[in-house]
Structure formats: structure tokens, C-alpha cells
Enzyme design. Structure first.
Site, mmCIF file in Angstrom:
data_model
loop_
_atom_site.group_PDB
_atom_site.id
_atom_site.type_symbol
_atom_site.label_atom_id
_atom_site.label_comp_id
_atom_site.label_asym_id
_atom_site.label_seq_id
_atom_site.Cartn_x
_atom_site.Cartn_y
_atom_site.Cartn_z
ATOM 1 N N GLU A 64 2.256 -2.870 16.772
ATOM 2 C CA GLU A 64 2.985 -1.684 16.320
ATOM 3 C C GLU A 64 2.176 -0.409 16.520
ATOM 4 O OE1 GLU A 64 4.428 -1.538 12.271
ATOM 5 O OE2 GLU A 64 5.530 0.289 12.748
ATOM 6 N N ASP A 80 2.546 -7.217 13.858
ATOM 7 C CA ASP A 80 2.731 -6.157 12.870
ATOM 8 C C ASP A 80 1.572 -6.290 11.876
ATOM 9 O OD1 ASP A 80 3.528 -4.242 11.076
ATOM 10 O OD2 ASP A 80 5.637 -4.822 11.129
ATOM 11 N N ILE A 82 0.642 -4.552 9.224
ATOM 12 C CA ILE A 82 1.160 -4.544 7.846
ATOM 13 C C ILE A 82 2.663 -4.315 7.951
ATOM 14 C CG2 ILE A 82 1.177 -3.519 5.552
ATOM 15 C CD1 ILE A 82 -1.575 -2.439 5.967
ATOM 16 N N ASP A 83 3.447 -5.296 7.593
ATOM 17 C CA ASP A 83 4.880 -5.065 7.468
ATOM 18 C C ASP A 83 5.133 -4.757 5.999
ATOM 19 O OD1 ASP A 83 7.559 -4.947 8.470
ATOM 20 O OD2 ASP A 83 7.924 -6.797 7.361
ATOM 21 N N THR A 85 4.626 -1.183 4.996
ATOM 22 C CA THR A 85 3.562 -0.177 4.805
ATOM 23 C C THR A 85 3.843 0.746 3.623
ATOM 24 O OG1 THR A 85 2.823 -0.216 7.082
ATOM 25 C CG2 THR A 85 2.452 1.811 5.907
ATOM 26 N N ASP A 208 8.558 -6.484 13.915
ATOM 27 C CA ASP A 208 9.165 -6.787 12.607
ATOM 28 C C ASP A 208 9.782 -8.190 12.603
ATOM 29 O OD1 ASP A 208 8.850 -4.075 11.566
ATOM 30 O OD2 ASP A 208 10.535 -3.503 12.853
HETATM 31 C C1 IPD Z 1 9.443 -1.608 8.164
HETATM 32 C C2 IPD Z 1 9.820 -2.645 7.141
HETATM 33 C C3 IPD Z 1 11.134 -2.292 6.501
HETATM 34 C C4 IPD Z 1 12.225 -2.097 7.507
HETATM 35 C C5 IPD Z 1 11.837 -1.070 8.560
HETATM 36 C C6 IPD Z 1 10.517 -1.468 9.207
HETATM 37 P P1 IPD Z 1 6.821 -1.211 8.511
HETATM 38 O O1 IPD Z 1 8.227 -1.955 8.810
HETATM 39 O O2 IPD Z 1 9.933 -3.920 7.744
HETATM 40 O O3 IPD Z 1 11.558 -3.320 5.626
HETATM 41 O O4 IPD Z 1 13.381 -1.663 6.831
HETATM 42 O O5 IPD Z 1 12.860 -1.017 9.528
HETATM 43 O O6 IPD Z 1 10.137 -0.475 10.132
HETATM 44 O O7 IPD Z 1 6.969 0.200 8.976
HETATM 45 O O8 IPD Z 1 6.573 -1.301 7.060
HETATM 46 O O9 IPD Z 1 5.871 -2.011 9.338
HETATM 47 CA CA CA Z 2 7.255 -3.616 10.303
HETATM 48 CA CA CA Z 3 3.889 -2.095 10.251
#
Ligand code: IPD
Ligand code: CA
Ligand code: CA
Length: 260
Positions: A64, A80, A82-83, A85, A208
Site C-alpha cells: 500500500e 497491507d 496496517i489495515d 489505520t 485490503d
Molecule cells: C481501509 C480499511 C477500511 C476500508 C477502507 C480501507 P486502511 O484500509 O480497510 O475498513 O473501509 O476502504 O482503505 O486505509 O486502514 O489500510
Molecule cells: Ca487497508
Molecule cells: Ca493500510
């Protein structure tokens, strides 16, 4: 071997998440209001890339925060760091590392780890899905109206037909609980574990969905785009369910009658 290195990479990222969680760290903004990236995202990503490159210097990596680290390889790691963030930045313990591995364009392995709950989800193509080593299965709910669902919303709001808010309203107005955890990889894994019956989102990226999508399929679930067609991690829309409520959810998302 691949699984061992995948585990090592996930744990290296998770260690950085734990090191920075609830501590002081720098935060900067990406495209869209509140689309954050923290020092911890970069540290996690760096640690993950180091493990992959140490073991497989010729593998392609897509992350990412760094984008493509291209190699002429049949293997691609989709990372990813950190999913979730925003959750991370606010001290909310719903965030994870998510890594999927493609071989010749198909995801063959996925791992998602939430260090705050010590939950490690894993799947290998054709070999089932596990949570902390124990097999998991999607739920058996057959009625979308009795389901517990989860969704997410993009940082840049989509003002389109069947928009995220319109679809959300269709479920909510019928009394269907729709949660919003804020970490798509965890949403997917919780469908795989049977905690949720279905998950949909309008705008996900490959990092994701890559790991979580395989984990849902290997737990017996179904994952498609919003037409019901084959899912690819390189398109944005995703519907992941236990399979039994899939068509019902598709018709609500598209505002069509079930037979249409
Ligand atoms: C997000 C999370 C969130 C989702 C967003 C993503 P991130 O990823 O997964 O739940 O609704 O579309 O972008 O930015 O925290 O890695
Ligand atoms: Ca993510
Ligand atoms: Ca992320």
C-alpha cells in the site's frame, strides 16, 4: 517454506504495530480527508519487505505505501502493513497486518493477524482456512434479513447509483444490523469465522482484499463483485458471504428483485 516466510513477515509487521500502538508517532495525510498514514504503517511495511526480500529476493511485491517493487516473477506478495489505520491512530484495537501471495495471477495463500486480539487467520488454496490453527467455517444463516452484516466506506465518498449510503440505508431500513469495524481484512476474516454472515464494500484495493478473500473462500464462503461475477483483487467492489445469502444481498445492493 512459503507459509513459514509468510508467517515471519506478518509477525515482523505486527511487532511494529505493537511497538507503536498507543504511543507517540507521526501522522501524515494521503489523498482524501482523513486518509492517514502513520510512522507505524511505514515501519511495519519496511519490516515486512525486509523479510520477503531476505528469503525471496526475486519475488514481486505490491504494498500500500511503497507501491510496486517489480520483479519478473510468478509470485507476487500483496501487503497491507496496517489495515485499519484510522483505528490504529485512535488506539482502537481493530487493525491488522494482511498479506496475500499470488502465484501466476491467483491468490494461493493469505494471512491476517490482529495482534491486539492475538488472532491469526490463514488460508492456503484448496486446504481450508484456520484461526490460530483451528479450522473455521462460514455461518449457516440462510436469510439476509436475519443476518449480521459488515461494511466499510471509502475515504473519498462515492456519489454514484447504488452508492455506499444508499445500500447501507436499504439494509438498515429493514432492521438488518450492519456493523462498520474499519478494517476490511478483519471484516473478511470475521465472515470466514462465521461472526458475520456477509460483507460488502464499494472501493477496496488489492492489499485490503487479497488475503481475506481467499480466507473467506477457503472457509466455505463465496466472494464476487457486485454483478455476481468472479472476484479479482484488482477491482474495487466486493461481496463476501456465507454463500447462502449471496443472491439476496446482490439484489439489495443492486436494488433489483431476487429473480432479476
Ligand atoms: C481501509 C480499511 C477500511 C476500508 C477502507 C480501507 P486502511 O484500509 O480497510 O475498513 O473501509 O476502504 O482503505 O486505509 O486502514 O489500510
Ligand atoms: Ca487497508
Ligand atoms: Ca493500510
Amino acid at each position: 517454506m512459503l507459509q513459514t516466510v509468510l508467517h515471519e513477515a506478518v509477525m515482523a509487521g505486527a511487532q511494529e504495530i505493537k511497538r507503536f500502538f498507543n504511543q507517540t508517532f507521526t501522522i501524515s495525510n494521503k489523498e482524501g480527508r482523513n486518509n492517514l498514514v502513520t510512522e507505524a504503517d511505514h515501519a511495519s511495511e519496511k519490516a515486512i519487505i525486509a523479510v520477503i526480500q531476505k528469503n525471496y529476493p526475486d519475488h514481486f511485491i505490491l504494498t500500500e505505501e511503497s507501491g510496486e517493487l517489480p520483479q519478473n516473477s510468478d509470485y507476487k506478495w500483496i501487503v497491507d502493513p496496517i489495515d485499519g489505520t484510522i483505528n490504529f491512530a485512535h488506539g482502537i484495537p481493530i487493525n491488522c497486518v494482511s498479506i496475500g501471495i499470488e502465484y501466476k495471477g491467483n491468490v494461493i495463500m493469505g494471512m491476517v493477524y490482529n495482534p491486539h486480539m492475538n488472532e491469526l487467520f490463514f488460508a492456503e488454496k484448496g486446504k481450508g482456512a484456520t484461526l490460530n490453527g483451528q479450522p473455521i467455517q462460514v455461518s449457516k444463516e440462510t436469510d439476509a434479513m436475519k443476518s449480521c452484516l459488515v461494511t466499510g466506506f471509502p475515504y473519498i465518498y462515492l456519489n454514484i447509483e447504488n452508492s455506499p449510503l444508499q445500500v447501507f440505508e436499504r439494509f438498515i431500513s429493514q432492521g438488518v444490523p450492519v456493523r462498520r469495524l474499519g478494517a476490511a481484512a478483519i471484516d473478511l476474516c470475521w465472515v470466514a469465522a462465521g461472526r458475520f454472515d456477509g460483507f460488502y464494500e464499494h472501493k477496496l484495493e488489492a492489499w485490503d482484499s487479497a488475503a481475506g478473500y481467499l480466507i473467506v473462500e477457503e472457509a466455505g464462503g463465496k466472494v464476487t463483485d457486485f454483478t455476481g461475477g468472479k472476484f479479482s483483487v484488482y477491482q474495487h467492489r466486493i461481496l463476501a458471504t456465507n454463500g447462502l445469502i449471496h443472491d439476496q444481498m446482490l439484489s439489495i445492493i443492486n436494488n433489483t428483485s431476487p429473480s432479476a
